[in-house]
Write an enzyme that holds these catalytic residues in place. Structure first.
Site, PDB file in Angstrom:
ATOM      1  CE  LYS A 232      39.470  43.223  45.027  1.00 26.22           C
ATOM      2  NZ  LYS A 232      40.199  42.573  43.940  1.00 26.22           N
TER       3      LYS A 232
HETATM    4  C1  E4P Z   1      41.910  44.558  41.725  1.00 23.65           C
HETATM    5  O1  E4P Z   1      41.526  44.592  42.859  1.00 23.65           O
HETATM    6  C2  E4P Z   1      41.034  44.212  40.595  1.00 23.65           C
HETATM    7  O2  E4P Z   1      40.435  42.995  40.824  1.00 23.65           O
HETATM    8  C3  E4P Z   1      41.810  44.228  39.295  1.00 23.65           C
HETATM    9  O3  E4P Z   1      42.675  45.336  39.294  1.00 23.65           O
HETATM   10  C4  E4P Z   1      40.941  44.181  38.080  1.00 23.65           C
HETATM   11  O4  E4P Z   1      41.723  44.401  36.930  1.00 23.65           O
HETATM   12  P1  E4P Z   1      41.205  44.103  35.449  1.00 23.65           P
HETATM   13  O5  E4P Z   1      40.159  45.088  35.095  1.00 23.65           O
HETATM   14  O6  E4P Z   1      42.423  44.228  34.599  1.00 23.65           O
HETATM   15  O7  E4P Z   1      40.662  42.703  35.484  1.00 23.65           O
END
Ligand code: E4P
Length: 217
Positions: free
Chosen positions: A83
């Site tokens: 990522k």
């Molecule tokens: C997923 O890949 C993201 O890191 C995550 O959904 C972020 O979510 P949040 O905005 O609730 O922290």
């Protein structure tokens, strides 16, 4: 639509996985911090449990350093998706890592232009953050719709991984809009099973079953 679970909580992943609800997992540095565990150790454990892609996020900000971290994360298991953030350096790292055959999830996407760049850089997944746009009184679902239109118009293979999901409605909305994947916290996936009429109907059936003396086993 594929379901990814947005957590580094191994027990929660195991429970949903046993029900066939887990097509993959997403983590980020905040979720790793919440787990209180070492990133390499917990990510390896998740990869042993789940067959599908497991996103593990780099913490470097320069392309070369991101690539080095990405290679180390990808060495954990074949199902790692590295990522990287949607910055110019992140796009460089995306191109380099996908050219090496690794899966890459480009995260922190907040605009259709960013999604277009990620697809051009060969991203396996693009992660538009719905909830964080909604928090600013913008419509995160509009972004999913825009990216779907653009990717379909030009035949990009990059999968739309709807992220920052905060409610059960977000899940069905993403499914209606044609997101390829939605990643949600375990609590949201549990919430999808709930309906007040189900609870009310079940209570009435159980009352009648008791009155009728119904016993099955
Ligand atoms: C997923 O890949 C993201 O890191 C995550 O959904 C972020 O979510 P949040 O905005 O609730 O922290």
């Amino acid at each position: 639509m594929k379901f990814f679970v947005d957590t580094a909580d191994v027990d929660a992943i195991r429970e949903l996985h046993a029900l066939g609800m887990v097509d993959g997992v997403t983590t980020n540095p905040s979720l790793i911090m919440k787990s209180g565990r070492d990133i390499l150790e917990v990510t390896r454990e998740i990869c042993d449990l789940v067959e599908g892609p497991v996103s593990a996020e780099v913490v470097a900000t320069e392309a070369e350093a991101m690539i080095a971290e990405g290679r180390k994360l990808a060495a954990i298991a074949d199902n790692i998706a590295v990522k990287v953030p949607l910055t110019w350096d992140g796009l460089k790292a995306c191109k380099a890592l996908t050219d090496e055959g690794k899966m890459v999830n480009v995260t922190l996407c907040f605009s259709a232009n960013q999604a277009l760049l990620a697809a051009k850089a060969g991203a396996t997944f693009i992660s538009p953050f719905i909830g964080r746009l909604d928090d600013l009184n913008l419509d995160g679902l509009d972004l999913i719709e825009d990216i779907r239109t653009i990717y379909d118009t030009y035949g990009f293979d990059t999968q739309i991984l709807a992220a920052s999901i905060r409610s059960a409605n977000h899940m069905s909305d993403c499914a209606k809009l044609g997101a390829d994947v939605a990643t949600a916290p375990p609590a949201v996936i549990h919430k999808m099973a709930e309906h007040v009429l189900t609870d009310k109907g079940l209570a009435a059936f159980l009352e009648d079953a008791a009155k009728a003396g119904i016993k099955i086993v």
